[in-house]
Design a protein around this motif. Structure first.
Motif, PDB file in Angstrom:
ATOM      1  N   VAL A 217       0.865  -1.194   0.000  1.00  0.00           N
ATOM      2  CA  VAL A 217       0.000   0.000   0.000  1.00  0.00           C
ATOM      3  C   VAL A 217       0.892   1.232   0.000  1.00  0.00           C
ATOM      4  O   VAL A 217       1.526   1.544   1.013  1.00  0.00           O
ATOM      5  CB  VAL A 217      -0.927   0.007   1.239  1.00  0.00           C
ATOM      6  CG1 VAL A 217      -1.869   1.211   1.186  1.00  0.00           C
ATOM      7  CG2 VAL A 217      -1.708  -1.290   1.326  1.00  0.00           C
ATOM      8  N   PRO A 218       0.984   1.956  -1.101  1.00  0.00           N
ATOM      9  CA  PRO A 218       1.923   3.089  -1.212  1.00  0.00           C
ATOM     10  C   PRO A 218       1.691   4.182  -0.169  1.00  0.00           C
ATOM     11  O   PRO A 218       2.636   4.824   0.283  1.00  0.00           O
ATOM     12  CB  PRO A 218       1.672   3.624  -2.629  1.00  0.00           C
ATOM     13  CG  PRO A 218       1.068   2.464  -3.364  1.00  0.00           C
ATOM     14  CD  PRO A 218       0.265   1.724  -2.357  1.00  0.00           C
ATOM     15  N   ALA A 219       0.456   4.394   0.226  1.00  0.00           N
ATOM     16  CA  ALA A 219       0.142   5.488   1.146  1.00  0.00           C
ATOM     17  C   ALA A 219       0.300   5.102   2.610  1.00  0.00           C
ATOM     18  O   ALA A 219       0.060   5.925   3.493  1.00  0.00           O
ATOM     19  CB  ALA A 219      -1.282   5.973   0.904  1.00  0.00           C
ATOM     20  N   LEU A 220       0.723   3.861   2.892  1.00  0.00           N
ATOM     21  CA  LEU A 220       0.816   3.387   4.267  1.00  0.00           C
ATOM     22  C   LEU A 220       2.274   3.219   4.686  1.00  0.00           C
ATOM     23  O   LEU A 220       3.053   2.558   4.002  1.00  0.00           O
ATOM     24  CB  LEU A 220       0.088   2.052   4.420  1.00  0.00           C
ATOM     25  CG  LEU A 220       0.123   1.388   5.813  1.00  0.00           C
ATOM     26  CD1 LEU A 220      -0.493   2.299   6.850  1.00  0.00           C
ATOM     27  CD2 LEU A 220      -0.587   0.037   5.771  1.00  0.00           C
ATOM     28  N   LYS A 221       2.638   3.848   5.792  1.00  0.00           N
ATOM     29  CA  LYS A 221       3.980   3.726   6.360  1.00  0.00           C
ATOM     30  C   LYS A 221       3.856   3.348   7.833  1.00  0.00           C
ATOM     31  O   LYS A 221       2.989   3.868   8.549  1.00  0.00           O
ATOM     32  CB  LYS A 221       4.767   5.040   6.228  1.00  0.00           C
ATOM     33  CG  LYS A 221       4.899   5.563   4.802  1.00  0.00           C
ATOM     34  CD  LYS A 221       5.761   4.660   3.948  1.00  0.00           C
ATOM     35  CE  LYS A 221       5.915   5.235   2.536  1.00  0.00           C
ATOM     36  NZ  LYS A 221       6.694   4.328   1.649  1.00  0.00           N
ATOM     37  N   LEU A 222       4.747   2.494   8.296  1.00  0.00           N
ATOM     38  CA  LEU A 222       4.782   2.111   9.707  1.00  0.00           C
ATOM     39  C   LEU A 222       6.080   2.618  10.332  1.00  0.00           C
ATOM     40  O   LEU A 222       7.159   2.398   9.786  1.00  0.00           O
ATOM     41  CB  LEU A 222       4.697   0.590   9.867  1.00  0.00           C
ATOM     42  CG  LEU A 222       3.437  -0.091   9.319  1.00  0.00           C
ATOM     43  CD1 LEU A 222       3.459  -1.577   9.635  1.00  0.00           C
ATOM     44  CD2 LEU A 222       2.178   0.549   9.883  1.00  0.00           C
ATOM     45  N   LEU A 223       5.965   3.308  11.447  1.00  0.00           N
ATOM     46  CA  LEU A 223       7.122   3.886  12.139  1.00  0.00           C
ATOM     47  C   LEU A 223       7.268   3.231  13.499  1.00  0.00           C
ATOM     48  O   LEU A 223       6.414   3.383  14.369  1.00  0.00           O
ATOM     49  CB  LEU A 223       6.955   5.403  12.295  1.00  0.00           C
ATOM     50  CG  LEU A 223       8.090   6.151  13.008  1.00  0.00           C
ATOM     51  CD1 LEU A 223       9.391   6.006  12.224  1.00  0.00           C
ATOM     52  CD2 LEU A 223       7.730   7.616  13.196  1.00  0.00           C
ATOM     53  N   ASN A 224       8.349   2.528  13.683  1.00  0.00           N
ATOM     54  CA  ASN A 224       8.617   1.803  14.934  1.00  0.00           C
ATOM     55  C   ASN A 224       9.811   2.441  15.629  1.00  0.00           C
ATOM     56  O   ASN A 224      10.962   2.112  15.359  1.00  0.00           O
ATOM     57  CB  ASN A 224       8.887   0.326  14.634  1.00  0.00           C
ATOM     58  CG  ASN A 224       9.114  -0.493  15.901  1.00  0.00           C
ATOM     59  OD1 ASN A 224       8.862  -0.025  17.012  1.00  0.00           O
ATOM     60  ND2 ASN A 224       9.601  -1.710  15.735  1.00  0.00           N
ATOM     61  N   LEU A 225       9.543   3.384  16.526  1.00  0.00           N
ATOM     62  CA  LEU A 225      10.596   4.074  17.269  1.00  0.00           C
ATOM     63  C   LEU A 225      10.902   3.310  18.554  1.00  0.00           C
ATOM     64  O   LEU A 225      10.002   2.899  19.285  1.00  0.00           O
ATOM     65  CB  LEU A 225      10.162   5.502  17.621  1.00  0.00           C
ATOM     66  CG  LEU A 225       9.922   6.456  16.452  1.00  0.00           C
ATOM     67  CD1 LEU A 225       9.456   7.809  16.966  1.00  0.00           C
ATOM     68  CD2 LEU A 225      11.176   6.615  15.616  1.00  0.00           C
ATOM     69  N   HIS A 226      12.191   3.153  18.847  1.00  0.00           N
ATOM     70  CA  HIS A 226      12.592   2.414  20.039  1.00  0.00           C
ATOM     71  C   HIS A 226      12.549   3.273  21.303  1.00  0.00           C
ATOM     72  O   HIS A 226      12.335   2.756  22.397  1.00  0.00           O
ATOM     73  CB  HIS A 226      14.017   1.866  19.862  1.00  0.00           C
ATOM     74  CG  HIS A 226      14.056   0.612  19.054  1.00  0.00           C
ATOM     75  ND1 HIS A 226      15.218   0.082  18.530  1.00  0.00           N
ATOM     76  CD2 HIS A 226      13.069  -0.246  18.670  1.00  0.00           C
ATOM     77  CE1 HIS A 226      14.954  -1.028  17.873  1.00  0.00           C
ATOM     78  NE2 HIS A 226      13.665  -1.252  17.942  1.00  0.00           N
ATOM     79  N   TYR A 227      12.780   4.582  21.171  1.00  0.00           N
ATOM     80  CA  TYR A 227      12.924   5.435  22.349  1.00  0.00           C
ATOM     81  C   TYR A 227      12.018   6.658  22.261  1.00  0.00           C
ATOM     82  O   TYR A 227      11.539   7.024  21.181  1.00  0.00           O
ATOM     83  CB  TYR A 227      14.384   5.902  22.499  1.00  0.00           C
ATOM     84  CG  TYR A 227      15.372   4.776  22.612  1.00  0.00           C
ATOM     85  CD1 TYR A 227      15.552   4.101  23.817  1.00  0.00           C
ATOM     86  CD2 TYR A 227      16.122   4.354  21.518  1.00  0.00           C
ATOM     87  CE1 TYR A 227      16.448   3.061  23.927  1.00  0.00           C
ATOM     88  CE2 TYR A 227      17.027   3.306  21.623  1.00  0.00           C
ATOM     89  CZ  TYR A 227      17.182   2.666  22.830  1.00  0.00           C
ATOM     90  OH  TYR A 227      18.069   1.621  22.940  1.00  0.00           O
ATOM     91  N   ASP A 228      11.799   7.277  23.403  1.00  0.00           N
ATOM     92  CA  ASP A 228      11.146   8.585  23.444  1.00  0.00           C
ATOM     93  C   ASP A 228      11.870   9.470  24.448  1.00  0.00           C
ATOM     94  O   ASP A 228      12.783   9.024  25.155  1.00  0.00           O
ATOM     95  CB  ASP A 228       9.646   8.484  23.742  1.00  0.00           C
ATOM     96  CG  ASP A 228       9.343   7.927  25.134  1.00  0.00           C
ATOM     97  OD1 ASP A 228      10.257   7.929  25.991  1.00  0.00           O
ATOM     98  OD2 ASP A 228       8.211   7.487  25.374  1.00  0.00           O
ATOM     99  N   VAL A 229      11.498  10.730  24.502  1.00  0.00           N
ATOM    100  CA  VAL A 229      12.170  11.711  25.349  1.00  0.00           C
ATOM    101  C   VAL A 229      11.186  12.236  26.396  1.00  0.00           C
ATOM    102  O   VAL A 229      10.091  12.686  26.059  1.00  0.00           O
ATOM    103  CB  VAL A 229      12.723  12.880  24.513  1.00  0.00           C
ATOM    104  CG1 VAL A 229      13.323  13.954  25.414  1.00  0.00           C
ATOM    105  CG2 VAL A 229      13.768  12.374  23.527  1.00  0.00           C
TER     106      VAL A 229
END
Length: 264
Positions: A217-229
């Motif tokens: 699906v071109p319009a779909l991206k998944l962002l898996n961030l390991h950390y936050d601030v």
């Protein structure tokens, strides 16, 4: 096989120190002597700044736990686990609530270890955070790094836990060794972070894979961030091997260590 973040840091530290010390002493010492000197320095650093530091932090942090406390922790932290074990060994009776989140679900491993040690535990996911927070006495968190501006870089979800604790007026203790103090300053989680495999978000472990084939699906991206601030305003105190410090004291500690190293 991927190394855990802690072991990767030690490996990078060892490589950096070896290269630096060999360059400094190679003109005066043999290669064997340079390597021996570097190895001794590294072993001393690991012993004093990591292993002994964890013991001191665990002992100091355990002194803040009282009988009847309900301690909330997030994900998994080695020094936080040590802290809870020390408090339990001192005969204190308390309960632990472990808040976990996908996709790593690291809290399950800590839950198993604490339960086997005899500590009463409750396991919940992040969506139950607001429900359990009202019964919490203290929040104890680990850290991947303490920034110069006092913010805490830790496992994704930590800032949400700290924000909810602030909303309910619960003290937030961050257990962190001073070798994790850095001169870098972060205001958000997007300028600097570690990206995980996006497929980890797609695979829920259930029979129904809602996001199966998401790459098509071109319009779909998944962002898996390991950390936050987590901003320093949400941190009550930082538990270090040098005592209980405010989050704003990070640059002072870095400057003191630099002065000591300059005298060596």
């Amino acid at each position: 096989m991927q190394l855990c973040t802690h072991h990767r840091k030690l490996l990078m530290l060892k490589q950096r120190l070896v290269m630096g010390l060999v360059l400094v002493y190679c003109g005066y010492l043999s290669i064997v002597q340079s390597k021996s000197l570097a190895t001794n320095f590294i072993d001393t650093f690991i012993k004093e700044r990591i292993h002994l530091a964890d013991i001191v932090i665990a002992s100091s942090g355990a002194s803040k736990i009282e009988n009847g406390d309900v301690i909330l922790i997030h994900a998994r932290s080695h020094v936080v686990e040590m802290l809870l074990r020390v408090a339990h060994d001192e005969g204190k009776r308390f309960k632990v609530v472990i808040v976990d989140s996908r996709p790593l679900l690291e809290g399950k491993h800590l839950l198993r270890r604490l339960a086997q040690y005899g500590i009463t535990c409750t396991y919940v996911l992040m969506n139950a955070l607001s429900y359990v927070m009202k019964d919490i006495s203290k929040v104890v968190l680990g850290a991947a790094a303490m920034m110069q501006n006092g913010s805490v870089l830790s496992r994704a979800g930590t800032s949400m836990v700290a924000m909810m604790a602030q909303q309910y007026n619960k003290p937030v203790l961050v257990a962190c060794e001073t070798y994790k103090f850095t001169e870098r300053a972060l205001l958000d989680s997007f300028c600097y972070n570690s990206l995980g495999n996006p497929d980890d978000l797609a695979h829920t472990g259930s029979n129904v894979e809602t996001l199966k084939g998401w790459r098509e699906v071109p319009a779909l991206k998944l962002l898996n961030l390991h950390y936050d601030v987590t901003p320093r305003e949400m941190v009550t105190v930082v538990v270090t091997e040098r005592g209980f410090l405010p989050a704003s004291s990070v640059p002072v500690v870095i400057r003191e260590y630099r002065n000591v190293e300059g005298m060596m």
